[in-house]
Design a protein around this motif. Structure first.
Motif, PDB file in Angstrom:
ATOM      1  N   SER A  35       0.835  -1.200   0.000  1.00  0.00           N
ATOM      2  CA  SER A  35       0.000   0.000   0.000  1.00  0.00           C
ATOM      3  C   SER A  35       0.874   1.256   0.000  1.00  0.00           C
ATOM      4  O   SER A  35       2.007   1.236   0.529  1.00  0.00           O
ATOM      5  N   PRO A  36       0.395   2.361  -0.562  1.00  0.00           N
ATOM      6  CA  PRO A  36       1.157   3.618  -0.569  1.00  0.00           C
ATOM      7  C   PRO A  36       1.520   4.083   0.851  1.00  0.00           C
ATOM      8  O   PRO A  36       2.624   4.584   1.085  1.00  0.00           O
ATOM      9  N   LYS A  37       0.590   3.897   1.755  1.00  0.00           N
ATOM     10  CA  LYS A  37       0.830   4.347   3.126  1.00  0.00           C
ATOM     11  C   LYS A  37       1.976   3.559   3.767  1.00  0.00           C
ATOM     12  O   LYS A  37       2.798   4.115   4.501  1.00  0.00           O
ATOM     13  N   PHE A  90       6.844   5.489  11.034  1.00  0.00           N
ATOM     14  CA  PHE A  90       5.940   5.125  12.135  1.00  0.00           C
ATOM     15  C   PHE A  90       6.658   4.252  13.171  1.00  0.00           C
ATOM     16  O   PHE A  90       6.463   4.421  14.376  1.00  0.00           O
ATOM     17  N   ILE A  91       7.460   3.312  12.704  1.00  0.00           N
ATOM     18  CA  ILE A  91       8.222   2.446  13.615  1.00  0.00           C
ATOM     19  C   ILE A  91       9.111   3.299  14.525  1.00  0.00           C
ATOM     20  O   ILE A  91       9.137   3.128  15.756  1.00  0.00           O
ATOM     21  N   LYS A  92       9.837   4.214  13.889  1.00  0.00           N
ATOM     22  CA  LYS A  92      10.753   5.076  14.643  1.00  0.00           C
ATOM     23  C   LYS A  92       9.999   5.932  15.647  1.00  0.00           C
ATOM     24  O   LYS A  92      10.438   6.097  16.804  1.00  0.00           O
ATOM     25  N   ASN A  93       8.867   6.481  15.237  1.00  0.00           N
ATOM     26  CA  ASN A  93       8.085   7.335  16.123  1.00  0.00           C
ATOM     27  C   ASN A  93       7.496   6.570  17.293  1.00  0.00           C
ATOM     28  O   ASN A  93       7.441   7.075  18.423  1.00  0.00           O
ATOM     29  N   TRP A 139      -0.364   3.081  20.550  1.00  0.00           N
ATOM     30  CA  TRP A 139       0.274   4.126  19.756  1.00  0.00           C
ATOM     31  C   TRP A 139      -0.534   4.452  18.510  1.00  0.00           C
ATOM     32  O   TRP A 139      -1.103   3.575  17.866  1.00  0.00           O
ATOM     33  N   ARG A 140      -0.586   5.770  18.179  1.00  0.00           N
ATOM     34  CA  ARG A 140      -1.266   6.239  16.972  1.00  0.00           C
ATOM     35  C   ARG A 140      -0.396   7.296  16.300  1.00  0.00           C
ATOM     36  O   ARG A 140       0.172   8.135  16.985  1.00  0.00           O
ATOM     37  N   PRO A 141      -0.286   7.277  14.971  1.00  0.00           N
ATOM     38  CA  PRO A 141       0.482   8.318  14.282  1.00  0.00           C
ATOM     39  C   PRO A 141      -0.306   9.628  14.295  1.00  0.00           C
ATOM     40  O   PRO A 141      -1.509   9.644  14.037  1.00  0.00           O
ATOM     41  N   SER A 142       0.344  10.710  14.604  1.00  0.00           N
ATOM     42  CA  SER A 142      -0.345  12.010  14.638  1.00  0.00           C
ATOM     43  C   SER A 142      -0.442  12.590  13.229  1.00  0.00           C
ATOM     44  O   SER A 142       0.371  12.287  12.357  1.00  0.00           O
ATOM     45  N   ARG A 143      -1.447  13.439  13.036  1.00  0.00           N
ATOM     46  CA  ARG A 143      -1.611  14.094  11.746  1.00  0.00           C
ATOM     47  C   ARG A 143      -0.409  14.982  11.458  1.00  0.00           C
ATOM     48  O   ARG A 143       0.045  15.094  10.306  1.00  0.00           O
ATOM     49  N   ILE A 194       2.394  12.859  10.028  1.00  0.00           N
ATOM     50  CA  ILE A 194       2.128  12.455   8.638  1.00  0.00           C
ATOM     51  C   ILE A 194       2.349  13.619   7.684  1.00  0.00           C
ATOM     52  O   ILE A 194       3.009  13.483   6.640  1.00  0.00           O
ATOM     53  N   ASN A 195       1.818  14.784   8.041  1.00  0.00           N
ATOM     54  CA  ASN A 195       1.965  15.953   7.167  1.00  0.00           C
ATOM     55  C   ASN A 195       3.431  16.382   7.032  1.00  0.00           C
ATOM     56  O   ASN A 195       3.868  16.800   5.952  1.00  0.00           O
ATOM     57  N   LYS A 196       4.189  16.293   8.131  1.00  0.00           N
ATOM     58  CA  LYS A 196       5.604  16.646   8.068  1.00  0.00           C
ATOM     59  C   LYS A 196       6.348  15.730   7.109  1.00  0.00           C
ATOM     60  O   LYS A 196       7.177  16.187   6.308  1.00  0.00           O
ATOM     61  N   LYS A 197       6.045  14.436   7.189  1.00  0.00           N
ATOM     62  CA  LYS A 197       6.703  13.474   6.308  1.00  0.00           C
ATOM     63  C   LYS A 197       6.291  13.697   4.858  1.00  0.00           C
ATOM     64  O   LYS A 197       7.118  13.608   3.937  1.00  0.00           O
TER      65      LYS A 197
END
Length: 208
Positions: free
Chosen positions: A121-123, A131-134, A166-170, A173-176
């Protein structure tokens, strides 16, 4: 009669002379003995002073050696305490338990996988590593360690739960995404990620 008196006077003079001679002799003997005593006392004093000086030097050297030994011993004790502390710290963290390290890693990957989807998947292509690192970074913050390996064994179950929540923050995601877009514009983004970026931006309608 007069001759007897004369003889008597001569004898008295002789006796007196002998007494005087004895007095002088006794005085000389006394002075000689006194001088000998003074010489011996002086030698004895020199001997005592010399012995005291040597004893003082010996004691000083011994005290210095004892002080050095004490310093060395204290350092050895400090080193031993430090090794014991490190051993105690090591035996109380998950780093010593490879099974727990693998379990935590498995939970982190599983949690991240839920937020990226399949590895095609693109994500996943864009965010899996990030995400792993975060996720690990958040665990370090929660348990105040510089590595998740340093998490205490007694906190292991809490670490697993924290990893699961754990959840990825918006903002993350936007920074990446912004980093990818800048690299894409400069022609520095790899083809796989460049295609994934285009697809993902189409899916979400751009950066939120």
């Amino acid at each position: 009669m007069s001759n007897e008196l004369a003889n008597l006077f001569n004898k008295n003079d002789l006796i007196n002379g002998i007494v005087e001679i004895n007095k002088k002799r006794d005085l000389e003997i006394f002075e000689f003995v006194g001088e000998m005593i003074n010489n011996e006392m002086s030698k004895f004093k020199e001997y005592v002073d010399d012995r005291l000086l040597k004893l003082e030097k010996t004691n000083k050297t011994q005290l210095q050696e004892i002080a050095q030994q004490m310093t060395t011993q204290e350092k050895n004790i400090d080193d031993l305490k430090e090794r014991m502390k490190k051993t105690e710290e090591y035996t109380s963290i998950i780093e010593r338990d490879s099974a727990k390290l693998k379990e935590l890693s498995k939970v982190v990957k599983k949690t991240v996988y839920k937020h990226t989807g399949s590895n095609t998947s693109p994500k996943y292509i864009l965010f899996y590593d990030c995400f792993i690192k975060n996720c690990y970074s958040k665990l370090q913050e929660i348990f105040e360690v510089n590595s998740t390996k340093k998490i205490k064994l007694e906190d292991f179950d809490l670490a697993l739960k924290a990893a699961e929540r754990w959840r990825p923050s918006r903002a993350l995601i936007n920074k990446k995404l912004q980093e990818y877009i800048e690299k894409q514009e400069k022609g520095l983004l790899k083809e796989e990620k460049s295609k994934a970026l285009d697809v993902y931006l189409d899916e979400i309608g751009g950066i939120l």
